[in-house]
Write an enzyme that holds these catalytic residues in place. Sequence first.
Site, PDB file in Angstrom:
ATOM      1  N   TYR A   1     -16.532  31.418  14.406  1.00 30.43           N
ATOM      2  CA  TYR A   1     -16.598  30.157  13.654  1.00 30.43           C
ATOM      3  C   TYR A   1     -15.998  30.328  12.263  1.00 30.43           C
ATOM      4  O   TYR A   1     -15.080  29.588  11.864  1.00 30.43           O
ATOM      5  CB  TYR A   1     -18.056  29.701  13.577  1.00 30.43           C
ATOM      6  CG  TYR A   1     -18.287  28.461  12.754  1.00 30.43           C
ATOM      7  CD1 TYR A   1     -17.929  27.199  13.235  1.00 30.43           C
ATOM      8  CD2 TYR A   1     -18.886  28.540  11.506  1.00 30.43           C
ATOM      9  CE1 TYR A   1     -18.149  26.058  12.482  1.00 30.43           C
ATOM     10  CE2 TYR A   1     -19.110  27.396  10.747  1.00 30.43           C
ATOM     11  CZ  TYR A   1     -18.736  26.169  11.239  1.00 30.43           C
ATOM     12  OH  TYR A   1     -18.955  25.041  10.495  1.00 30.43           O
TER      13      TYR A   1
ATOM     14  N   LYS B   1     -12.015  29.420  10.629  1.00 32.06           N
ATOM     15  CA  LYS B   1     -11.931  28.577   9.435  1.00 32.06           C
ATOM     16  C   LYS B   1     -11.149  29.296   8.328  1.00 32.06           C
ATOM     17  O   LYS B   1     -10.370  28.669   7.600  1.00 32.06           O
ATOM     18  CB  LYS B   1     -13.330  28.187   8.955  1.00 32.06           C
ATOM     19  CG  LYS B   1     -13.965  27.073   9.775  1.00 32.06           C
ATOM     20  CD  LYS B   1     -15.274  26.616   9.172  1.00 32.06           C
ATOM     21  CE  LYS B   1     -15.822  25.416   9.943  1.00 32.06           C
ATOM     22  NZ  LYS B   1     -15.029  24.199   9.746  1.00 32.06           N
TER      23      LYS B   1
END
Length: 361
Positions: free
Chosen positions: A103, A107
């Site tokens: 995750y 990003k």
Amino acid sequence: MRLQKKWTSSSTVQQIRHSMRAYVNGRRQGVVLEKPFSLGDTITKELGYSDSSGLQNTVLDIEAEIKLAFCSKHNSDDAASFSQQMKDLGIERARLHGWQDTYVFTKAMGEMVLNSMRGEIPVVTIRPSIIEGTWSEPMPGWIEGIRMIDPIMMYYAKGRLSGFPVDGDGVVDVVPADMVVNATLAAVAKHAQAIGAAQEMLIYHVGSSTANPLIWRDMFRFFFEHFTRYLLNLAAGQAIKVAPMRIFGNMHQFNNNVERDMLLWGAGETLSPRARMLFSKYADKIIHLARMYQPYGFYGCRFDNANTKALFAEMSSEEKAQFHFNVRSIEWKEYFTNVHIPGFLKHVMKGRGTSSIVGNN
């Protein structure tokens, strides 16, 4: 700076949800400044870590990572097996370069690409921490969906979680959703005037870990005090009593406690096969939750917010009142016991299942 109030709660928070996160800073330690990533940056290089071969990972090649993911697609025809294979690969690559999970790793890569392609366009990146219920707008405690700390809170309130693996004296970085929205609007108003002027990518950490630290042990105490005073009810109407949250220093201690809890859940009665199955599922979910949150429960990084503080200081008194995002003003006990928890029960649980409350005076 001139701001015009225009609140669009659901759509605005949805956009924030897909912005960058302060946790793109990965496994960095100490106070981390509001600085952008550039192509090739790795956390392992910064910290001097090495991989299993003893070599430092000096460059993050995003194109190579994408190619590796696509090539892995042909290794399995089974959908479930492929899904797990990709999850394992993502975790492996993220940790290799110094990030906790896929995750935050992806990003960070997105931020790198954006910085490399922006040219002279002024780009503002808002990095919020853990976004929870609003402080005041559109109403106190408004929230849409279950955020990071809420599953922990609800398993605890339902009597299915007696402890959690975290650094009890460590910091959990929480920020109300409306403060993130207001900081975003203020940043847009400030930097929209700079279009056409060459400048670096601007980063704003919107969080509380340096300005107003919240300690894990204190947050768990707020949970205990609230759910001792206002007990949740079982579907049959029986009130659920909670004990102070236990804090565990590692997963081994936590797993042993979950096994102990399962024995206590079934003590004094012969469990039906269905009840055993339900308790087993609860245990699996709780252990999975703890493993997923473990990197954040023992997180050694705090997010400097000098840019965000300066942005707030530039606003007029009227703007500060209307677009408030000074996290130093938050009193955490007041926020959790009188704002976030009641708001979560009202707007997310909506009276379903065990969400009814009875006073315990």
